[in-house]
Write an enzyme that holds these catalytic residues in place. Structure first.
Site, PDB file in Angstrom:
ATOM      1  N   HIS A  45      33.557  31.224  35.429  1.00 46.57           N
ATOM      2  CA  HIS A  45      34.091  31.972  36.574  1.00 46.57           C
ATOM      3  C   HIS A  45      34.697  33.276  36.053  1.00 46.57           C
ATOM      4  O   HIS A  45      35.256  33.311  34.965  1.00 46.57           O
ATOM      5  CB  HIS A  45      35.162  31.117  37.263  1.00 46.57           C
ATOM      6  N   ASP A  70      34.609  30.324  48.146  1.00 49.30           N
ATOM      7  CA  ASP A  70      35.569  31.100  47.359  1.00 49.30           C
ATOM      8  C   ASP A  70      36.925  31.182  48.072  1.00 49.30           C
ATOM      9  O   ASP A  70      37.652  32.165  47.937  1.00 49.30           O
ATOM     10  CB  ASP A  70      35.053  32.506  47.027  1.00 49.30           C
TER      11      ASP A  70
HETATM   12 MN    MN Z   1      36.194  32.217  42.813  1.00 50.96          MN
END
Ligand code: MN
Length: 359
Positions: A193, A319
């Site tokens: 990430h 997200d």
């Molecule tokens: Mn993220």
């Protein structure tokens, strides 16, 4: 993108023929935030962390206040947000940069370990809704390998999130090999990430306003992934699965050129580090890389990912709480792909790769 009419209600429970599993959802702990903000205040954070958390950690704007509150919540607020957007399950990971910006390794390990325990308790409270990703401390690779084992075997977690570089170092470096080996041995997907680019890469990006999720994240994380893809990692660990968010950080779009120039570089022996590998980059993208569409609810990009990587390798992510737009879920429900592909995208690919078990 742009305005569209609300097309349908968002409900959990599979009324459209699939459950929605969101695979890149973020949480924070109080002590993680405190430790990072202390680094920022004391001038000890790297430029990317200072830019990111100097903003999200201290700004009083509506967006940042919402995000701070929602990151710290693993309870009713999050469940309500999931209900309101029809998200059946969330795969949760300690938010960027995890503990990777922290200089005191003992402190960092403690924060990561307690974050894992905290997440485990939330997953036990909401077993049908929450699933965990393991937080590690790459600053100590041997400890991280042990924590991966604990995360899988004792906590029942489903993968690991590494927030890209660790003080400018990358997972293809030999010092991190225990982490890669543990992921391969334990069959844990390795989610790379983004975080802010390291000081020796960030250059003028902060002045330009481009270091964060708008651009710098993808530039740095795709660089990290390319280092993994060009240094024999997946020949050493052929079963290892590397997950990339945000539309695979753009790599599938560039694949032809990446592959062409990689092969040309190997043949010409231009760089000692680029050695022949067993397969070309397309092979690794279709056998060792998984993608999510976190922050990228954009049909042309998702169709390209499916075409380049295969329909079994592309998964949905919201997200949250950085991105929380109910209409984006509707657009994804309306993706111009087949029903079988859509079920794979929203549900069964995540169940398969993260071993979530089917509902
Ligand atoms: Mn993220």
């Amino acid at each position: 993108m742009g305005e569209r009419a609300v097309t349908h209600e968002l409900k959990t429970g599979g009324d459209r023929g699939y459950l929605r599993i969101a695979t890149e959802e973020a949480f924070a702990t109080e002590e993680q935030m405190d430790a990072i903000l202390r680094l920022v205040r004391e001038g000890k954070a790297d430029k990317g962390t200072k830019s990111l958390w100097g903003f999200y950690g201290t700004s009083s704007s509506e967006r940042t206040t919402f995000i701070r509150e929602r990151l710290l919540d693993l309870g009713p607020l999050r469940i309500q947000a999931m209900d309101e957007t029809g998200i059946d399950k969330a795969l949760l990971a300690l938010t960027s940069p995890g503990v990777q910006s922290i200089h005191d390794v003992e402190e960092a390990k403690g924060i990561a370990r307690r974050a894992n325990d905290h997440l485990k308790a939330a997953c036990e409270k909401y077993p049908d809704r929450f699933h965990g990703m393991i937080a590690i401390c790459p600053q100590d690779a041997e400890w991280s390998a042990e924590e991966l084992k604990r995360g899988k075997e004792e906590l029942g977690f489903h993968g690991v999130q590494v927030n890209s570089h660790t003080h400018g170092h990358y997972l293809d470096e030999e010092q991190f090999d225990p982490i890669l080996r543990a992921c391969a041995d334990l069959d844990l997907p390795l989610y790379i990430h983004p975080q802010g680019p390291p000081d020796d890469m960030i250059g003028g990006m902060v002045d330009a306003g481009l270091d964060g999720a708008i651009f710098g994240f993808a530039a740095e994380t795709s660089y990290h992934a390319m280092r993994m893809l060009t240094t024999g990692v997946f020949d050493r660990y052929p079963s290892l699965q590397m997950v990339l968010g945000h539309g695979c950080e753009g790599l599938p779009f560039w694949l032809y050129r990446l592959n062409y120039m990689h092969q040309a570089g190997i043949r010409s022996r231009r760089y000692p580090r680029l050695k022949p590998q067993l397969h070309n980059l397309q092979y690794y993208l279709r056998n060792n890389v998984l993608a999510t569409n976190s922050g990228l609810p954009f049909a042309p990009a998702i169709k390209l990912l499916i075409e380049v990587m295969g329909e079994d390798r592309v998964m949905y992510a919201m997200d949250y709480p950085y991105e929380y737009v109910p209409d984006e879920v509707r657009w994804m429900d309306d993706l111009p792909i087949g029903d079988e592909q859509k079920k794979k995208f929203f549900q069964t690919n995540a169940e398969r790769w993260f071993k979530l078990g089917s509902a």
